[in-house]
Every structure is written in structure tokens, then in C-alpha cells.
Design a protein around this motif. Structure first.
Motif, mmCIF file in Angstrom:
data_model
loop_
_atom_site.group_PDB
_atom_site.id
_atom_site.type_symbol
_atom_site.label_atom_id
_atom_site.label_comp_id
_atom_site.label_asym_id
_atom_site.label_seq_id
_atom_site.Cartn_x
_atom_site.Cartn_y
_atom_site.Cartn_z
ATOM 1 N N GLY A 1 51.110 57.043 24.775
ATOM 2 C CA GLY A 1 51.808 57.878 25.251
ATOM 3 C C GLY A 1 52.526 57.523 26.625
ATOM 4 O O GLY A 1 53.667 57.362 26.614
ATOM 5 N N TYR B 1 61.216 58.987 25.490
ATOM 6 C CA TYR B 1 59.893 60.185 25.693
ATOM 7 C C TYR B 1 59.711 61.448 26.386
ATOM 8 O O TYR B 1 59.261 62.081 25.927
ATOM 9 C CB TYR B 1 59.025 59.098 24.901
ATOM 10 N N MET B 2 60.117 60.748 27.688
ATOM 11 C CA MET B 2 60.339 61.612 28.477
ATOM 12 C C MET B 2 61.364 62.766 28.513
ATOM 13 O O MET B 2 60.659 64.180 29.054
ATOM 14 C CB MET B 2 60.095 60.832 29.718
ATOM 15 N N GLU C 1 48.883 63.847 24.324
ATOM 16 C CA GLU C 1 49.675 62.554 23.743
ATOM 17 C C GLU C 1 49.360 61.080 25.230
ATOM 18 O O GLU C 1 50.199 60.124 24.589
ATOM 19 C CB GLU C 1 51.112 62.957 23.337
ATOM 20 N N HIS D 1 59.502 65.265 25.346
ATOM 21 C CA HIS D 1 58.324 65.667 25.797
ATOM 22 C C HIS D 1 58.234 67.519 25.926
ATOM 23 O O HIS D 1 58.971 68.117 26.329
ATOM 24 C CB HIS D 1 57.722 65.098 26.747
ATOM 25 N N ASP D 2 56.909 68.094 25.797
ATOM 26 C CA ASP D 2 57.473 69.548 26.029
ATOM 27 C C ASP D 2 57.258 70.050 27.048
ATOM 28 O O ASP D 2 57.890 70.357 26.953
ATOM 29 C CB ASP D 2 55.387 69.441 24.748
#
Length: 480
Positions: free
Chosen positions: A318, A355-356, A312, A359-360
Motif C-alpha cells: 500500500g 491508488y490514492m 492495505e 482508495h476507500d
């Protein structure tokens, strides 16, 4: 008994104290080294560095009158104050880690950065080589060691993982080697190459040493390629262009030499693709032979497109999402931001769907120096940064014309090194808030650049001969 304090004073002033930037570089290097990062003994090393910093700070304060004026210090003081206010404003999410970030900031801005001014103004008469030369040598040796360690791990096939996420070897289609993050390693390699090129073209090294520099450049470039750091490759190509322009302009080169150097540098950049393809072809052959002989472990290709943890993090999607999150934080906290170490807990609390935070592996930094400052210190930090950049640019333009050719070469060595780390900081979180080796390299090299473009203006020389004639007079004026 009075001789003992005097001896200690001379020791710290002439050797250990002046060497602080080198010790701090080693701390940053070991903190981002996969063999040493997170080890219990690193706490002891940190305590030792802080003790040396306190001693060095005392001697710098005592000699400040002779070293001043040190360019940009008011801007740095404002930046430190701004971050302290950001820490207070976001104290609900934690304060101890931000105090650590303040310490790293203080060491870089007020001890590492001014080292160039002290070296040129107050320490020229001390015995031994200048700290700038030692620092450069340590940078080149360490980057060579790290690249060698990386390729030894690659050849032997040794890969390991330590908590927390400390990789060693070849992972996810990239050579991490002995770096905790290959992106920082690639930027450090790029800096090492630029420094080597400036040393090579300076014309004051032996033929044997020249070949060592050439081998070093090839070796470091190989690590950049195998690290698969696209951001580092972009900034490296740009810095080669700046180096080439300076090389051509500094002394009027003939057409044949200029064209030859251009072909050489372009070939260096473009060779990344055949190197990757050649390595992957070799891996395919090895895997095919292994399969024919009954299987076994499959060697991994250089390929980030299939890398699970990095897929990503492309330059187009990303990272843009990460940068956007950083500026979204500034919009919600426009004056002082939320401080660097509190970005992630703030997003998990106030922006849980960003997003942050989703994230995984939740991201605690924006992978961009400007976005980090915007989120950490808000508009206040961005304005201080812009003012610092503008003031540094003005001083650089005004001071450049007073340098001789030799001094310009020395200044450009440090200037290009600093610019390379800043370019890398557009794709990784660097230069501020952390004690990475590239952070220390930037502040030391930036300080050396600013010292050189600031100090000579007082003497107002216009040629190499005048500089040589007036150097002693300048020293006497400064001492007075």
C-alpha cells in the motif's frame, strides 16, 4: 508611561517570546489530540499562537545581528519561495489551505528552528531555565499523559468516534488512545524514549529521577507496541542502535557494560512480540469467559492484519503504491509540483484511476516526507531539500570536533530526537506543511543541534577545560 512599554518589552523578550516553541508544541499536541482536535476553541488558540509568533518575530528580527549567522536560513528561504510558487502554479485547485501550510512552514523554519541560536548567543544571561530544558520537559510530560490516557481508555473499554474520523480508544486492532493518528503518537513516544535514554546516561540526575525515567521508557514503549505502528517500531530499533553506538564511543566502556547495554536494548525491541502475544492470550481468555457467561461485547485483539481500514497500509504494497503516486505527480509537474494541499484534488482531476484517488478513503498525502515534497514542489523542492541536507551534514561534521563531552551529550540528545522524527517521516507525512507535535519537535531539536555544532567553532576549543576557560570570552566576542 514609558515604563509600561519597557515592561512589555522585557516580558516578551525574557519569557513569553522565548517560550514560543513550547506554545507551538502545545498547539501541535492539541491539534493531534482526540479530545481537543477540531473543537471551536482551537481557532482561538491558533489566533493566540499567531499573535505570539508575530511578537516573537519582531524581537527576533531586532536581535538578529547578535544571533547570526544562523545556519541554513538561505536554504529555508528558497524552500518557502518554492512552495509559494507551487501554490501559485496550482491555484486552480485552491489557495487558502496552501496559505495555511505556508504559515506553518514559516513558523517552523524562521521562529522555531532559530530558537537554539538565539538561546545560545543572545539569551544566556536571562533569568530562568533555558527554553530547551522547558521544551524537553513538556515533551516528556505530554507523551506520558497521552500514553496514560491511551491505556486508561483501553482498560475501561471506552471507544468513540467524532467527525471527521477522530478516533478515541482502541480501533481496528490498534490503540489509538487520545491521538488522532497512532502513528504520530508512536513516533512521539519513540522520541520521548530516546530523550530519556540520553538523560539517563548523562550521569547528572538523582537516583529517584533515574527510576522515573526508566518507568517512563517502559510506559512509552508499551504505547508503541499497542499502537501497532510498524514504521515507528522500525525507526525506533534503528535509533536505539545509533544511541548504543554513541554510548559506547563517547566514553570507552568496558566489555561487560557494552554487552550488558546491548542485551538490554535488544531485549527491549524483541519484547514487542511476547507483549502482543500475551495481551492477545488474555483477550482470548476474557472472550471465552464472556461467551460462557452468556455473551456480551467481544474484546479486540492486537492485530492489524484483520483491520479493515488499515489492511492495505503494509510497508510492502500500500505505501509503495502511495509513494509511486507522489512521484508520478512530480513527473507530470516536474518544476514546481502541485503543492501539498492540492495533491488530492489534482489526482482526482488528472489521475482519477490512481491508488490514492480510488482508495476507500481518498488519500491527500503520500505518507513519506520525500514523496510529499516531490509531489508538492517538484524537482525544485527536492533539490533544495538535498542541498539543505548536504550543507547540514558538512556543518555537523566540521563542528562536532569542537564540542566537549558535555556539549556532545547535549547535542546528541537533540540530534537523535530530530533524527527519530525524520525516520518516522519516512512512513507518515510529517516535518513539512503541517503543525503536528512531531513537526515542532523536529524543527526545535534540529535547530538546537545545528546551533551547538555551529557556534563553538568560532572559539576553536579542543578540550573541556578550554571550553570552560573560553566560554566567557566567546560570549563577549558574540556580544561585540
Amino acid at each position: 508611561m514609558s515604563k509600561i512599554p519597557s515592561a512589555l518589552k522585557d516580558y516578551f523578550r525574557t519569557w513569553s517570546g522565548r517560550m514560543f516553541p513550547v506554545w507551538y508544541l502545545l498547539l501541535g499536541a492539541l491539534s493531534f489530540n482526540s479530545f481537543t482536535a477540531g473543537r471551536p476553541y482551537m481557532s482561538v488558540f491558533i489566533a493566540l499562537i499567531l499573535a505570539l509568533a508575530a511578537v516573537r518575530g519582531c524581537f527576533m528580527a531586532a536581535g538578529f545581528k547578535k544571533a547570526r549567522p544562523i545556519a541554513l536560513l538561505p536554504c529555508f528561504a528558497a524552500f518557502i519561495l518554492s512552495y509559494a510558487l507551487s501554490t501559485i502554479a496550482s491555484r486552480a485547485y485552491g489557495i487558502s489551505e496552501n496559505l495555511q501550510a505556508l504559515v506553518w512552514l514559516f513558523l517552523c523554519l524562521f521562529i522555531v528552528y532559530p530558537a537554539g541560536f538565539y538561546e545560545l548567543r543572545t539569551e544566556g544571561s536571562h533569568a530562568g531555565p533555558p527554553v530547551s530544558r522547558i521544551f524537553t520537559a513538556v515533551l516528556l510530560f505530554y507523551s506520558a499523559f497521552q500514553a496514560a490516557a491511551g491505556f486508561i481508555l483501553l482498560i475501561t473499554g471506552h471507544n468513540s468516534l467524532r467527525p471527521v474520523n477522530i478516533y478515541l480508544g482502541f480501533w481496528y486492532g490498534r490503540l489509538w488512545g487520545a491521538y488522532t493518528d497512532p502513528n504520530y503518537g508512536a513516533v512521539l513516544s519513540a522520541v520521548s524514549i530516546i530523550v530519556s535514554l540520553m538523560c539517563l546516561t548523562g550521569g547528572r540526575i538523582s537516583k529517584k529521577l533515574r527510576w522515573i525515567f526508566i518507568a517512563h521508557i517502559i510506559f512509552q514503549y508499551a504505547y508503541i507496541v499497542f499502537s501497532y505502528s510498524r514504521g515507528a517500531m522500525i525507526i525506533f530499533a534503528f535509533m536505539l542502535l545509533l544511541f548504543y553506538l554513541y554510548w559506547c564511543i563517547s566514553v570507552r566502556r568496558g566489555a561487560a557494560k557494552s554487552i550488558g547495554m546491548a542485551v538490554l536494548l535488544i531485549s527491549l525491541v524483541l519484547s514487542a512480540y511476547p507483549i502482543k502475544n500475551g495481551y492477545n492470550a488474555i483477550v482470548d481468555i476474557i472472550n471465552q469467559v464472556s461467551e460462557e457467561n452468556g455473551g456480551g461485547e467481544v474484546a479486540e485483539e492486537l492485530d492489524r492484519e484483520e483491520a479493515s481500514i488499515e489492511s492495505e497500509f503494509t510497508l510492502s504494497d500500500g505505501r509503495v503504491a502511495i509513494w509511486k503516486n507522489g512521484f508520478d505527480i512530480m513527473k507530470k509537474n516536474p518544476v514546481f509540483g502541485v503543492s501539498f494541499r492540492n495533491m488530492l484534488p489534482y489526482m482526482q482531476d488528472k489521475m482519477p484511476d490512481c491508488y490514492m484517488a480510488t482508495h476507500d478513503e481518498p488519500l491527500a498525502a503520500c505518507h513519506n516526507m520525500v514523496a510529499d515534497i516531490a509531489a508538492s514542489q517538484g524537482v525544485t523542492g527536492v533539490i533544495i531539500l538535498a542541498a539543505t541536507v548536504a550543507l547540514a551534514a558538512v556543518k555537523s561534521v566540521k563542528g562536532w570536533k569542537y564540542l566537549s563531552r558535555r556539549e556532545k551529550d547535549e547535542a546528541m540528545l537533540f540530534g537523535l530526537a530530530a533524527a527519530t522524527t525524520v525516520g518516522g517521516a519516512m512512513f507518515i507525512s510529517d516535518v513539512f506543511y503541517i503543525n503536528s507535535p512531531t513537526t515542532v519537535v523536529f524543527w526545535f531539536c534540529f535547530g538546537q543541534w545545528m546551533a551547538r555544532v555551529s557556534i563553538r567553532r568560532a572559539c576553536d576549543p579542543v578540550s573541556d577545560k578550554q571550553i570552560d576557560d573560553k566560554a566567557a570570552d566567546c560570549g563577549k566576542q558574540i556580544e561585540q
